[in-house]
Write a protein that holds these residues in place. Structure first.
Motif, mmCIF file in Angstrom:
data_model
loop_
_atom_site.group_PDB
_atom_site.id
_atom_site.type_symbol
_atom_site.label_atom_id
_atom_site.label_comp_id
_atom_site.label_asym_id
_atom_site.label_seq_id
_atom_site.Cartn_x
_atom_site.Cartn_y
_atom_site.Cartn_z
ATOM 1 N N UNK A 175 -63.444 -4.110 33.211
ATOM 2 C CA UNK A 175 -62.760 -5.367 33.498
ATOM 3 C C UNK A 175 -61.877 -5.831 32.358
ATOM 4 N N UNK A 176 -62.376 -5.688 31.137
ATOM 5 C CA UNK A 176 -61.589 -6.084 29.975
ATOM 6 C C UNK A 176 -60.398 -5.157 29.774
ATOM 7 N N UNK A 177 -60.568 -3.874 30.080
ATOM 8 C CA UNK A 177 -59.448 -2.927 29.957
ATOM 9 C C UNK A 177 -58.296 -3.355 30.860
ATOM 10 N N UNK A 178 -58.631 -3.787 32.059
ATOM 11 C CA UNK A 178 -57.599 -4.227 32.992
ATOM 12 C C UNK A 178 -56.859 -5.442 32.433
ATOM 13 N N UNK A 179 -57.597 -6.389 31.844
ATOM 14 C CA UNK A 179 -56.970 -7.573 31.237
ATOM 15 C C UNK A 179 -56.052 -7.174 30.085
ATOM 16 N N UNK A 180 -56.496 -6.221 29.278
ATOM 17 C CA UNK A 180 -55.682 -5.738 28.169
ATOM 18 C C UNK A 180 -54.409 -5.096 28.688
ATOM 19 N N UNK A 181 -54.519 -4.282 29.723
ATOM 20 C CA UNK A 181 -53.347 -3.604 30.258
ATOM 21 C C UNK A 181 -52.341 -4.612 30.802
ATOM 22 N N UNK A 182 -52.834 -5.649 31.471
ATOM 23 C CA UNK A 182 -51.946 -6.707 31.969
ATOM 24 C C UNK A 182 -51.213 -7.352 30.794
ATOM 25 N N UNK A 183 -51.952 -7.660 29.724
ATOM 26 C CA UNK A 183 -51.329 -8.281 28.549
ATOM 27 C C UNK A 183 -50.272 -7.345 27.947
ATOM 28 N N UNK A 184 -50.617 -6.075 27.794
ATOM 29 C CA UNK A 184 -49.667 -5.133 27.201
ATOM 30 C C UNK A 184 -48.421 -4.974 28.073
ATOM 31 N N UNK A 185 -48.591 -5.047 29.377
ATOM 32 C CA UNK A 185 -47.442 -4.951 30.285
ATOM 33 C C UNK A 185 -46.513 -6.157 30.143
ATOM 34 N N UNK A 186 -47.073 -7.322 29.772
ATOM 35 C CA UNK A 186 -46.295 -8.561 29.656
ATOM 36 C C UNK A 186 -45.744 -8.811 28.259
ATOM 37 N N UNK A 187 -46.364 -8.241 27.241
ATOM 38 C CA UNK A 187 -46.090 -8.634 25.853
ATOM 39 C C UNK A 187 -45.548 -7.457 25.049
ATOM 40 N N UNK A 188 -44.250 -7.470 24.799
ATOM 41 C CA UNK A 188 -43.651 -6.344 24.082
ATOM 42 C C UNK A 188 -44.111 -6.223 22.627
ATOM 43 N N UNK A 189 -44.341 -7.333 21.861
ATOM 44 C CA UNK A 189 -44.841 -7.151 20.494
ATOM 45 C C UNK A 189 -46.216 -6.472 20.458
ATOM 46 N N UNK A 190 -47.100 -6.850 21.381
ATOM 47 C CA UNK A 190 -48.425 -6.217 21.420
ATOM 48 C C UNK A 190 -48.308 -4.769 21.894
ATOM 49 N N UNK A 191 -47.415 -4.526 22.833
ATOM 50 C CA UNK A 191 -47.199 -3.163 23.311
ATOM 51 C C UNK A 191 -46.675 -2.281 22.178
ATOM 52 N N UNK A 192 -45.797 -2.834 21.360
ATOM 53 C CA UNK A 192 -45.270 -2.094 20.212
ATOM 54 C C UNK A 192 -46.391 -1.774 19.215
ATOM 55 N N UNK A 193 -47.228 -2.760 18.926
ATOM 56 C CA UNK A 193 -48.367 -2.563 18.010
ATOM 57 C C UNK A 193 -49.319 -1.523 18.590
ATOM 58 N N UNK A 194 -49.575 -1.606 19.900
ATOM 59 C CA UNK A 194 -50.423 -0.635 20.585
ATOM 60 C C UNK A 194 -49.854 0.778 20.408
ATOM 61 N N UNK A 195 -48.556 0.924 20.595
ATOM 62 C CA UNK A 195 -47.915 2.238 20.448
ATOM 63 C C UNK A 195 -48.047 2.789 19.043
ATOM 64 N N UNK A 196 -47.878 1.925 18.044
ATOM 65 C CA UNK A 196 -48.022 2.340 16.643
ATOM 66 C C UNK A 196 -49.452 2.772 16.354
ATOM 67 N N UNK A 197 -50.416 1.970 16.774
ATOM 68 C CA UNK A 197 -51.821 2.303 16.527
ATOM 69 C C UNK A 197 -52.216 3.579 17.272
ATOM 70 N N UNK A 198 -51.688 3.745 18.472
ATOM 71 C CA UNK A 198 -51.979 4.963 19.245
ATOM 72 C C UNK A 198 -51.426 6.191 18.529
ATOM 73 N N UNK A 199 -50.241 6.081 17.959
ATOM 74 C CA UNK A 199 -49.641 7.189 17.221
ATOM 75 C C UNK A 199 -50.468 7.520 15.978
ATOM 76 N N UNK A 200 -50.920 6.484 15.258
ATOM 77 C CA UNK A 200 -51.758 6.702 14.065
ATOM 78 C C UNK A 200 -53.055 7.398 14.465
#
Length: 136
Positions: free
Chosen positions: A29-54
Motif C-alpha cells: 500500500x505504501x509503495x503505491x502511495x510513493x509511486x503516485x507521489x513520484x509520478x506527480x513530483x519531478x524533484x522527488x522523481x529526480x532524487x529517486x533516479x539519482x539514488x537508484x543509479x547509485x
C-alpha cells in the motif's frame, strides 16, 4: 525538502523512506502511495533516479557478498529504534553479531561432545602450553 506543490504524501516523508522503496522493503500500500507521489513530483522523481543509479553502481561494484540474515535484521532493528527516537545500545551491531556467532559455535561444540572450551577455538599449541604452565 518540499517542491512547494501539495501532495497527499509530503516530499520529506517520501525522501526519508526512499531506500525502503528502492529496496522493495515497504508494504504494498505504501509503495503505491510513493509511486503516485513520484509520478506527480519531478524533484522527488529526480532524487529517486539519482539514488537508484547509485544503488545500481554499488551493487555492480560491491554486490557480490551476501549479508548474514541475522546481521541484516539487527541493523534494520537499530534503524527502527533510531526512527522511533529510542536509545540505541552502545555495542556495535557487527560486534554483537560476532559475539552471538561465537556463542552459537561454542554451544554447537558442546552439543557435539567436544565439551566446553577455555577460550577461542582457534587457540594454537602455544596457548595450550601457557595454560598448562599456569596450572603446574
Amino acid at each position: 525538502m518540499s517542491c512547494g506543490e501539495p501532495h497527499e504524501k509530503d516530499c520529506s516523508e517520501v525522501l526519508d523512506h526512499l531506500y525502503e522503496y528502492l529496496d522493495r522493503e515497504m508494504p504494498e500500500g505504501e509503495c503505491a502511495d510513493f509511486q503516485v507521489h513520484l509520478d506527480e513530483c519531478s524533484p522527488c522523481l529526480e532524487k529517486y533516479g539519482l539514488e537508484q543509479a547509485v544503488k545500481k553502481l554499488v551493487k555492480r561494484c560491491c554486490g557480490h557478498d551476501d549479508v548474514p540474515s541475522d546481521l541484516r535484521s539487527k541493523v534494520m532493528g537499530r534503524i527502527d529504534l533510531i526512527r522511533a527516537g529510542e536509545t540505541v545500545p552502545e555495542v556495535s551491531v557487527l560486534e554483537q553479531a560476532k559475539k552471538e556467532q561465537a556463542q552459537r559455535e561454542q554451544a554447537d561444540a558442546e552439543a557435539s561432545g567436544s565439551g566446553p572450551s577455555d577460550g577461542p577455538s582457534d587457540a594454537g599449541p602455544s596457548d595450550a602450553r601457557t595454560k598448562t604452565a599456569r596450572t603446574e
